[in-house]
Write an enzyme that holds these catalytic residues in place. Structure first.
Site, PDB file in Angstrom:
ATOM      1  N   GLU A  17      11.155  -7.820  -6.826  1.00  0.00           N
ATOM      2  CA  GLU A  17      11.521  -7.419  -5.458  1.00  0.00           C
ATOM      3  C   GLU A  17      12.318  -8.531  -4.776  1.00  0.00           C
ATOM      4  OE1 GLU A  17       8.563  -5.402  -3.102  1.00  0.00           O
ATOM      5  OE2 GLU A  17       9.156  -6.525  -1.325  1.00  0.00           O
ATOM      6  N   ALA A  51      14.203  -4.310   9.760  1.00  0.00           N
ATOM      7  CA  ALA A  51      14.144  -3.449  10.937  1.00  0.00           C
ATOM      8  C   ALA A  51      15.487  -3.344  11.667  1.00  0.00           C
ATOM      9  CB  ALA A  51      13.068  -3.969  11.883  1.00  0.00           C
ATOM     10  N   HIS A  77      14.318   0.089  -0.638  1.00  0.00           N
ATOM     11  CA  HIS A  77      13.207   0.372   0.274  1.00  0.00           C
ATOM     12  C   HIS A  77      13.792   1.092   1.492  1.00  0.00           C
ATOM     13  CE1 HIS A  77      10.446  -3.114  -1.257  1.00  0.00           C
ATOM     14  NE2 HIS A  77      11.196  -2.642  -2.226  1.00  0.00           N
ATOM     15  N   ALA A 127       4.450   7.033   6.434  1.00  0.00           N
ATOM     16  CA  ALA A 127       5.224   7.117   5.185  1.00  0.00           C
ATOM     17  C   ALA A 127       5.174   8.522   4.581  1.00  0.00           C
ATOM     18  CB  ALA A 127       4.699   6.080   4.192  1.00  0.00           C
ATOM     19  N   TYR A 148      -2.674  -0.496  -0.725  1.00  0.00           N
ATOM     20  CA  TYR A 148      -3.303  -1.699  -0.156  1.00  0.00           C
ATOM     21  C   TYR A 148      -4.686  -1.952  -0.748  1.00  0.00           C
ATOM     22  CZ  TYR A 148       0.596  -1.087   2.891  1.00  0.00           C
ATOM     23  OH  TYR A 148       1.889  -0.950   3.325  1.00  0.00           O
ATOM     24  N   HIS A 152      -4.994  -1.376   4.379  1.00  0.00           N
ATOM     25  CA  HIS A 152      -3.946  -1.657   5.372  1.00  0.00           C
ATOM     26  C   HIS A 152      -4.604  -2.137   6.668  1.00  0.00           C
ATOM     27  CE1 HIS A 152      -0.863  -0.667   8.438  1.00  0.00           C
ATOM     28  NE2 HIS A 152      -0.064  -1.115   7.500  1.00  0.00           N
TER      29      HIS A 152
HETATM   30  P1  FAD Z   1       1.612   4.383   5.824  1.00  0.00           P
HETATM   31  O1  FAD Z   1       1.292   4.877   4.479  1.00  0.00           O
HETATM   32  O2  FAD Z   1       2.221   5.338   6.794  1.00  0.00           O
HETATM   33  O3  FAD Z   1       0.260   3.778   6.443  1.00  0.00           O
HETATM   34  C1  FAD Z   1       0.275   3.048   7.665  1.00  0.00           C
HETATM   35  C2  FAD Z   1      -1.085   3.143   8.325  1.00  0.00           C
HETATM   36  O4  FAD Z   1      -1.313   4.481   8.810  1.00  0.00           O
HETATM   37  C3  FAD Z   1      -2.263   2.866   7.399  1.00  0.00           C
HETATM   38  O5  FAD Z   1      -3.248   2.189   8.137  1.00  0.00           O
HETATM   39  C4  FAD Z   1      -2.740   4.252   6.951  1.00  0.00           C
HETATM   40  O6  FAD Z   1      -4.106   4.253   6.632  1.00  0.00           O
HETATM   41  C5  FAD Z   1      -2.419   5.093   8.172  1.00  0.00           C
HETATM   42  N1  FAD Z   1      -1.968   6.463   7.853  1.00  0.00           N
HETATM   43  C6  FAD Z   1      -1.151   6.839   6.839  1.00  0.00           C
HETATM   44  N2  FAD Z   1      -0.915   8.149   6.888  1.00  0.00           N
HETATM   45  C7  FAD Z   1      -1.597   8.634   7.956  1.00  0.00           C
HETATM   46  C8  FAD Z   1      -1.748   9.930   8.538  1.00  0.00           C
HETATM   47  N3  FAD Z   1      -1.148  11.007   8.005  1.00  0.00           N
HETATM   48  N4  FAD Z   1      -2.512  10.040   9.650  1.00  0.00           N
HETATM   49  C9  FAD Z   1      -3.136   8.961  10.209  1.00  0.00           C
HETATM   50  N5  FAD Z   1      -3.027   7.704   9.688  1.00  0.00           N
HETATM   51  C10 FAD Z   1      -2.273   7.546   8.577  1.00  0.00           C
HETATM   52  N6  FAD Z   1       8.064  -3.163   5.348  1.00  0.00           N
HETATM   53  C11 FAD Z   1       9.355  -3.135   5.765  1.00  0.00           C
HETATM   54  O7  FAD Z   1       9.608  -3.083   6.979  1.00  0.00           O
HETATM   55  N7  FAD Z   1      10.393  -3.167   4.868  1.00  0.00           N
HETATM   56  C12 FAD Z   1      10.191  -3.209   3.519  1.00  0.00           C
HETATM   57  O8  FAD Z   1      11.131  -3.236   2.735  1.00  0.00           O
HETATM   58  C13 FAD Z   1       8.836  -3.227   3.047  1.00  0.00           C
HETATM   59  N8  FAD Z   1       8.551  -3.245   1.720  1.00  0.00           N
HETATM   60  C14 FAD Z   1       7.247  -3.181   1.296  1.00  0.00           C
HETATM   61  C15 FAD Z   1       6.975  -3.116  -0.078  1.00  0.00           C
HETATM   62  C16 FAD Z   1       5.665  -3.024  -0.538  1.00  0.00           C
HETATM   63  C17 FAD Z   1       5.414  -2.948  -2.038  1.00  0.00           C
HETATM   64  C18 FAD Z   1       4.584  -3.012   0.397  1.00  0.00           C
HETATM   65  C19 FAD Z   1       3.158  -2.942  -0.094  1.00  0.00           C
HETATM   66  C20 FAD Z   1       4.844  -3.082   1.762  1.00  0.00           C
HETATM   67  C21 FAD Z   1       6.174  -3.151   2.228  1.00  0.00           C
HETATM   68  N9  FAD Z   1       6.469  -3.192   3.594  1.00  0.00           N
HETATM   69  C22 FAD Z   1       7.783  -3.199   4.026  1.00  0.00           C
HETATM   70  C23 FAD Z   1       5.392  -3.262   4.587  1.00  0.00           C
HETATM   71  C24 FAD Z   1       4.969  -1.865   5.104  1.00  0.00           C
HETATM   72  O9  FAD Z   1       6.048  -1.272   5.776  1.00  0.00           O
HETATM   73  C25 FAD Z   1       3.790  -2.086   6.050  1.00  0.00           C
HETATM   74  O10 FAD Z   1       2.654  -2.489   5.349  1.00  0.00           O
HETATM   75  C26 FAD Z   1       3.501  -0.952   7.021  1.00  0.00           C
HETATM   76  O11 FAD Z   1       2.635  -1.466   8.033  1.00  0.00           O
HETATM   77  C27 FAD Z   1       2.815   0.262   6.400  1.00  0.00           C
HETATM   78  O12 FAD Z   1       3.675   0.952   5.599  1.00  0.00           O
HETATM   79  P2  FAD Z   1       3.144   2.166   4.668  1.00  0.00           P
HETATM   80  O13 FAD Z   1       4.317   2.791   4.059  1.00  0.00           O
HETATM   81  O14 FAD Z   1       2.065   1.700   3.800  1.00  0.00           O
HETATM   82  O15 FAD Z   1       2.550   3.108   5.815  1.00  0.00           O
END
Ligand code: FAD
Length: 289
Positions: A17, A51, A77, A127, A148, A152
């Site tokens: 990455e 961002a 990403h 996401a 996570y 998370h």
């Molecule tokens: P989600 O899966 O949406 O989860 C976020 C939170 O919401 C969690 O607490 C989850 O439990 C909760 N949640 C999920 N779905 C729901 C739902 N339907 N209803 C209610 N609650 C829900 N960040 C960047 O800005 N740019 C990057 O390029 C980047 N690359 C990354 C690469 C990897 C491998 C990882 C592990 C993280 C990366 N991140 C990046 C960080 C990531 O964007 C953050 O950790 C962010 O806070 C959560 O993203 P997520 O896609 O896991 O979110």
């Protein structure tokens, strides 16, 4: 090629990455690092998505060049930060135009100083919304998501966080890459719990090499991973006695040991957070051969 198809071969792998350098003048150095890492034959490489507007187009340009000029299988990403349907469609159309077959669908972290995540648009709050949107409009695109092992930081509970991962995968994403962790038992426990609730898709462990003390403290405070006391003590001692160089050496030893143990115990491969440092990654990967 879709990463899911590459994963289905079942061979042990490394993926790498990168992040887009802040300034254009740093791009030659970025590509020089990428070129050096060709020798480790990564299964895929990924480029993070910031961002701000500028860094988003940099992600696109970098994945295109990593494919065209260096022959990597890249993944861009993409986050929900500031997202709209029109914007996401434009981003994904550009990926398709450049022959990029994979995207990591994330909610994203808010721009620094913005506090909690605020969706620009209720259609892209999590996401899973992005995964659903991509699957509908771009069914052939390979899609990965984040996972996570230590939960998370905003999650209601570990169990709910895991259910949200399940939802993202059931909506059609192909695999998950984990947040960094330093204690492999978190990964194995997490995989076990995921399998127990019916998640069968690959969960790729993400490993961050420690390259400096202040940096790793900052990263763990942001992402919620724990720095085990024995690792912190070793790094602090190296810092106090030998400075930056000693920290890097200890960081390399820790990463090699962690990666070796993951692979020996059956992880499908390892996703290295490269910090854009070729030398560090080469030393880890070669040390695990
Ligand atoms: P989600 O899966 O949406 O989860 C976020 C939170 O919401 C969690 O607490 C989850 O439990 C909760 N949640 C999920 N779905 C729901 C739902 N339907 N209803 C209610 N609650 C829900 N960040 C960047 O800005 N740019 C990057 O390029 C980047 N690359 C990354 C690469 C990897 C491998 C990882 C592990 C993280 C990366 N991140 C990046 C960080 C990531 O964007 C953050 O950790 C962010 O806070 C959560 O993203 P997520 O896609 O896991 O979110």
């Amino acid at each position: 090629m879709r990463i899911a198809d590459l994963l289905s071969k079942g061979e042990r792998f490394f993926s790498l990455e990168f992040f887009p350098p802040k300034e254009r003048p740093a791009w030659p150095e970025f590509f020089a690092a990428a070129e050096r890492l060709k020798s480790v034959n990564p299964l895929f490489v990924s480029v993070t998505y910031g961002a701000g507007g500028g860094t988003q187009s940099n992600t696109l340009e970098l994945v295109a060049r990593l494919k065209k000029d260096y022959g990597f299988e890249p993944m861009a990403h993409l986050t929900c930060v500031g997202a709209s349907g029109e914007f996401i469609n434009g981003f994904l159309d550009n990926l398709a135009k450049d022959g990029i077959d994979n995207v990591l669908a994330l909610r994203g972290d808010p721009p620094r100083g913005d506090g909690a995540f605020k969706p620009n648009n209720k259609d892209f709050s999590y996401a899973c919304d992005l995964v659903r949107f991509i699957r509908k409009g771009f069914p052939k695109l390979g899609v990965g998501v984040a996972a996570y092992p230590e939960t998370h930081p905003e999650a209601v509970s570990p169990a709910e966080d895991l259910l949200h991962l399940k939802e993202k995968l059931e909506l059609g994403s192909d695999f998950a890459i984990t947040q960094l962790f330093f204690d492999n038992s978190y990964y194995w426990d997490f995989v076990k719990k995921a399998r127990a609730i019916g998640i069968e898709k690959p969960i790729i462990p993400g490993v961050l090499p420690i390259v400096n003390l202040a940096g790793v403290k900052r990263i763990v405070s942001l992402c919620g991973a724990k720095l085990p006391p024995e690792i912190l003590a070793r790094v602090e001692e190296a810092d106090a006695t030998g400075g930056a160089k000693a920290v890097e050496e200890v960081g390399l030893e820790i990463a090699r040991k962690q990666v070796r143990a993951l692979l020996e115990n059956g992880a499908p491969g390892v996703h290295l957070y490269t910090l854009n440092r070729a030398e560090t990654c080469l030393k880890i990967i070669e040390g695990c051969a």
